[in-house]
Design a protein around this motif. Structure first.
Motif, short mmCIF file in Angstrom:
data_model
loop_
_atom_site.label_atom_id
_atom_site.label_comp_id
_atom_site.label_asym_id
_atom_site.label_seq_id
_atom_site.Cartn_x
_atom_site.Cartn_y
_atom_site.Cartn_z
N SER A 21 3.18 -8.11 -17.01
CA SER A 21 2.68 -6.95 -16.14
C SER A 21 2.66 -7.36 -14.93
CB SER A 21 1.26 -6.46 -16.85
OG SER A 21 0.88 -5.51 -16.16
N TYR A 22 2.97 -6.60 -13.84
CA TYR A 22 2.73 -7.07 -12.52
C TYR A 22 2.21 -5.70 -11.87
CZ TYR A 22 4.68 -7.93 -7.92
OH TYR A 22 4.51 -8.35 -6.42
N THR A 23 1.14 -6.04 -11.02
CA THR A 23 0.47 -5.02 -10.24
C THR A 23 0.54 -5.30 -8.87
OG1 THR A 23 -0.97 -4.92 -12.46
CG2 THR A 23 -1.86 -4.18 -10.21
N LEU A 24 0.53 -4.22 -8.13
CA LEU A 24 0.75 -4.28 -6.74
C LEU A 24 -0.27 -3.11 -6.05
CD1 LEU A 24 2.10 -6.52 -4.85
CD2 LEU A 24 4.02 -4.92 -4.89
N THR A 25 -0.86 -3.44 -5.07
CA THR A 25 -1.72 -2.29 -4.40
C THR A 25 -0.99 -2.03 -3.07
OG1 THR A 25 -3.80 -3.04 -5.42
CG2 THR A 25 -3.97 -1.54 -3.61
N PHE A 26 -0.95 -0.68 -2.73
CA PHE A 26 0.03 -0.44 -1.58
C PHE A 26 -0.85 0.10 -0.49
CE2 PHE A 26 4.19 -0.61 -3.10
CZ PHE A 26 4.14 -0.90 -4.37
N THR A 27 -1.17 -0.40 0.57
CA THR A 27 -2.16 -0.34 1.48
C THR A 27 -1.65 0.59 2.78
OG1 THR A 27 -1.51 -2.52 2.80
CG2 THR A 27 -3.18 -2.61 0.96
#
Ligand SMILES: [Cu+2]
Length: 323
Positions: free
Chosen positions: A119-125
């Protein structure tokens, strides 16, 4: 130091609830396969997701892929030479770039373990339209659109993703069901197929053992844009592994690309003995003019098993019966 810890945790606690409330988490599925692993989806599902600024995307892996945001740069090369050996590029193997993305820099998930789960998580700012890809499967791409006005809900996006995935696997299954060996006299062509528009690869050679007359020539022809394969006759030996992890005394293991799998044996005739390997076969029309087909003439009767060394672990094995 206790007071510092206390202050820090109080500070973090004051931030967390607000942050959590504002962030919506979206799920994108990475790949997928039929239960028998004959059909492999080389796609992100849904292909495009439109999210809000500050939202998070979690990629749920169902296969051997990566997620890479290149931000306009070239993809890192798959392999890096070291002396006379070739290693899998560590830039592709391990995660890089941290937990958030603003449209700049190299961010990647790294590769899943042998079970294909990650699982790979990225927050888009920052608002924008961001393309990303799997650097293992050329042409496997997705898009995250980050906007003030997200479209739909995470549940609806995931449902759409599941429907896209089901359509891709159904298309692959139908292709495999109709897969036929081409015959021209004593020449046979085994097509290695995939479809870049419907986003699948077939990880099988033929549906049934291929029966050919003595003296026939069989050509395996790449017609897939996503994958690499080999055609490897081992004459009863266990097929060699494609990659060999090399633990390091300090730091991450290195992953050797097995020269026995990579190197063609330059054999054109097969009598059922010895080790015969095509080496890596590449998509047709590839820019480096690397080989995309392999031919072998059968000079003895018998039943001969062969493998794709890249996909042996998912059962890409074939049989030629020479009569
Ligand atoms: Cu293969």
């Amino acid at each position: 130091m206790a007071w510092l810890t206390y202050l820090l945790s109080a500070f973090l606690a004051s931030l967390m609830p607000r942050h959590a409330a504002a962030t919506t988490k979206w799920t994108v599925i990475v790949g997928g396969a039929t239960a028998d692993t004959s059909i492999y989806a080389n796609a992100f599902f849904p292909q495009t997701v439109t999210i809000g600024v500050g939202d998070t995307v979690a990629w749920a892996f169902e296969g051997f892929h990566n997620v890479a945001f290149l931000s306009g740069a070239a993809a890192p090369p798959f392999a890096v030479p070291e002396g006379d050996k070739t290693y899998w590029n560590p830039q592709m193997l391990f995660p890089a770039g941290g937990p958030s993305y603003d449209g700049a820099g190299y961010h990647t998930s790294g590769l899943p373990g042998p079970d294909g789960r990650l699982s790979y998580t990225l927050t888009f700012t920052k608002a924008g339209r961001y393309r990303y890809e799997c650097t293992i499967h050329p042409g496997m791409r997705g898009t995250v659109i980050v906007t003030d006005k997200p479209i739909g809900t995470p549940a609806a996006a995931l449902k759409r993703g599941r429907a896209e995935q089901a359509a891709t696997l159904a298309a692959g299954r139908a292709r495999f069901a109709g897969l036929a060996v081409e015959r021209h006299g004593t020449s046979f062509v085994v097509p290695l197929v995939g479809d870049s528009r419907q986003r699948y690869s077939v990880l099988r050679f033929t549906r049934e053992p291929l029966v050919v007359p003595l003296g026939a020539t069989v050509t395996w022809a790449m017609r897939d844009t996503f994958e690499l394969h080999t055609v490897t006759f081992t004459s009863g030996e266990e097929p060699p592994r494609f990659v060999v992890p090399e633990p390091q005394p300090n730091g991450a293991p290195k992953v050797l690309l097995n020269p026995k799998a990579l190197t063609p044996t330059a054999v054109t005739r097969y009598d059922g003995t010895g080790y015969v390997n095509s080496g890596l076969l590449f998509p047709p029309g590839n820019p480096g003019k690397l080989p995309s087909s392999f031919s072998l003439t059968f000079t003895q009767p018998g039943r001969f098993e062969y493998w794709c060394l890249v996909h042996a672990d998912v059962g890409q094995r074939g049989v030629v019966v020479v009569k």
